[in-house]
Design an enzyme around this catalytic site. Sequence first.
Site, short mmCIF file in Angstrom:
data_model
loop_
_atom_site.label_atom_id
_atom_site.label_comp_id
_atom_site.label_asym_id
_atom_site.label_seq_id
_atom_site.Cartn_x
_atom_site.Cartn_y
_atom_site.Cartn_z
N GLU A 113 -43.37 -32.16 0.55
CA GLU A 113 -43.03 -31.54 -0.28
C GLU A 113 -43.97 -31.23 -1.44
O GLU A 113 -43.62 -31.68 -2.69
CB GLU A 113 -41.66 -32.46 -1.02
CG GLU A 113 -40.57 -32.63 0.22
CD GLU A 113 -39.34 -33.12 -0.40
OE1 GLU A 113 -39.36 -33.66 -1.46
OE2 GLU A 113 -38.40 -33.27 0.54
N GLU A 147 -36.29 -32.20 9.79
CA GLU A 147 -35.12 -33.06 9.53
C GLU A 147 -33.86 -32.12 9.22
O GLU A 147 -33.25 -32.06 8.68
CB GLU A 147 -35.54 -33.29 7.89
CG GLU A 147 -36.71 -34.04 8.06
CD GLU A 147 -37.00 -34.57 6.32
OE1 GLU A 147 -36.13 -34.60 5.54
OE2 GLU A 147 -38.27 -34.94 6.08
C1 XIL Z 1 -33.92 -39.20 2.33
C2 XIL Z 1 -33.19 -40.47 3.30
O1 XIL Z 1 -32.23 -39.56 4.23
C3 XIL Z 1 -32.43 -41.36 2.37
O2 XIL Z 1 -31.79 -42.20 3.11
C4 XIL Z 1 -33.22 -41.79 1.08
O3 XIL Z 1 -32.57 -42.66 0.34
C5 XIL Z 1 -33.90 -40.67 0.53
O4 XIL Z 1 -34.72 -39.87 1.23
N1 XIL Z 1 -36.66 -34.84 2.53
C6 XIL Z 1 -37.35 -35.92 3.05
C7 XIL Z 1 -36.67 -37.25 3.51
O5 XIL Z 1 -38.57 -35.79 3.40
O6 XIL Z 1 -37.66 -38.19 3.20
C8 XIL Z 1 -35.38 -37.47 2.54
O7 XIL Z 1 -34.89 -38.65 3.12
C9 XIL Z 1 -34.48 -36.18 2.47
C10 XIL Z 1 -35.21 -35.02 1.84
#
Ligand code: XIL
Length: 356
Positions: free
Chosen positions: A163, A270
């Site tokens: 990000e 994701e």
């Molecule tokens: C999120 C996880 O799903 C949660 O459990 C945690 O509390 C916060 O992070 N983009 C990302 C991930 O790259 O690392 C994030 O994951 C969701 C958004």
Amino acid sequence: MSLPGSLYGLSRRSLLGSALALGACQPAAQSQTPTISLPPLKSIAPFPVGTAVQAVHLTDPSLARLIAAQASQLTPEWEMKMEYIVRDDGTFRFEAPDAIAAFARDNGLGLFGHTLVWYAQTSPAFERLDEGRVSFAQAYRNYIHAVVGRYRGQAVGWDVVNEAVAEDGEGWRDSLWSQRLGAFEHMVLAFQNAREADPTAKLFLNDYNLEWIPKKRATFLRLVERLLAAGAPIDGVGTQTHVAADQAPGEIARTIAELGQFGLQVHVSEFDVSLSRAQGLRLNRAELERQQAALYGEAAEAFMALPPRQRFAFSFWGLRDSESWLKREDASDTPLPFDDQGRAKAAAAAWAARVG
Ligand code: XIL
């Protein structure tokens, strides 16, 4: 196994990780999902199928079975991030990521490291670094080498920088890392350190909302070009693809196609499709689920349209709705391919129909 170490270099103290009060799995809600029979997703897809996982999930026998059966690659959902690994005193703990790595190894699954450098995560240990003992750059290097080196030879890849692009696409995010090491230089350094720590792992730049905000996607692509031009050892690009059911058709496909333009590995990293976040639509649940299935199919079809050598992996951000991070926002959301009981949903069938 070497001592976990610290930002200040290898620690001589034996580090006893604190027992983690891991959250219990949520009780399975009643699902209205009709029974759909599908072969395991990883047996259908001609590429690795990933899922996010937490160490606590592996203590739930039904979930552990689902993960081992359906996925060929695991991404620690949060326990391989700085917020877990780096204690306030700068020492490291690895109990949870080691448990995930062991499960992956024992079940023949790949391990994908997430994530090394993220604007959203710093640590008091970095913020209060004793620079009389170690420079910031050396502590940054120590961290990346300790984490990547620990899983050297097992991790198939890493989200090295996560990000980096500003949400409106106007440049890059500001962070402790950019402030201390340079807006662009901190990213190059992260890739270089990761490559040195594990020459076998594929190194990714990862971001989200690339399908939702075209300007952000354009800035992401320009950043990839600049990293390549600077000789940063980047192997791939990750699009998180956290979308909602009101996502306009075609944008996911356009994003995946544009990400493929460099010949690098592409990771849908994701994937989930929120129903609850689909505020733009005034649809009933059945209509939202049809939209969701259409987006699952679009993403699968677009990923399949990539040259096979560029299809790194298609990773879901969880397999069973009950474990989705989106449940914390709205407990009624059902963004994943399997329902609370681990049964395949129409979205999974739509995805499977386009990869098989
Ligand atoms: C999120 C996880 O799903 C949660 O459990 C945690 O509390 C916060 O992070 N983009 C990302 C991930 O790259 O690392 C994030 O994951 C969701 C958004």
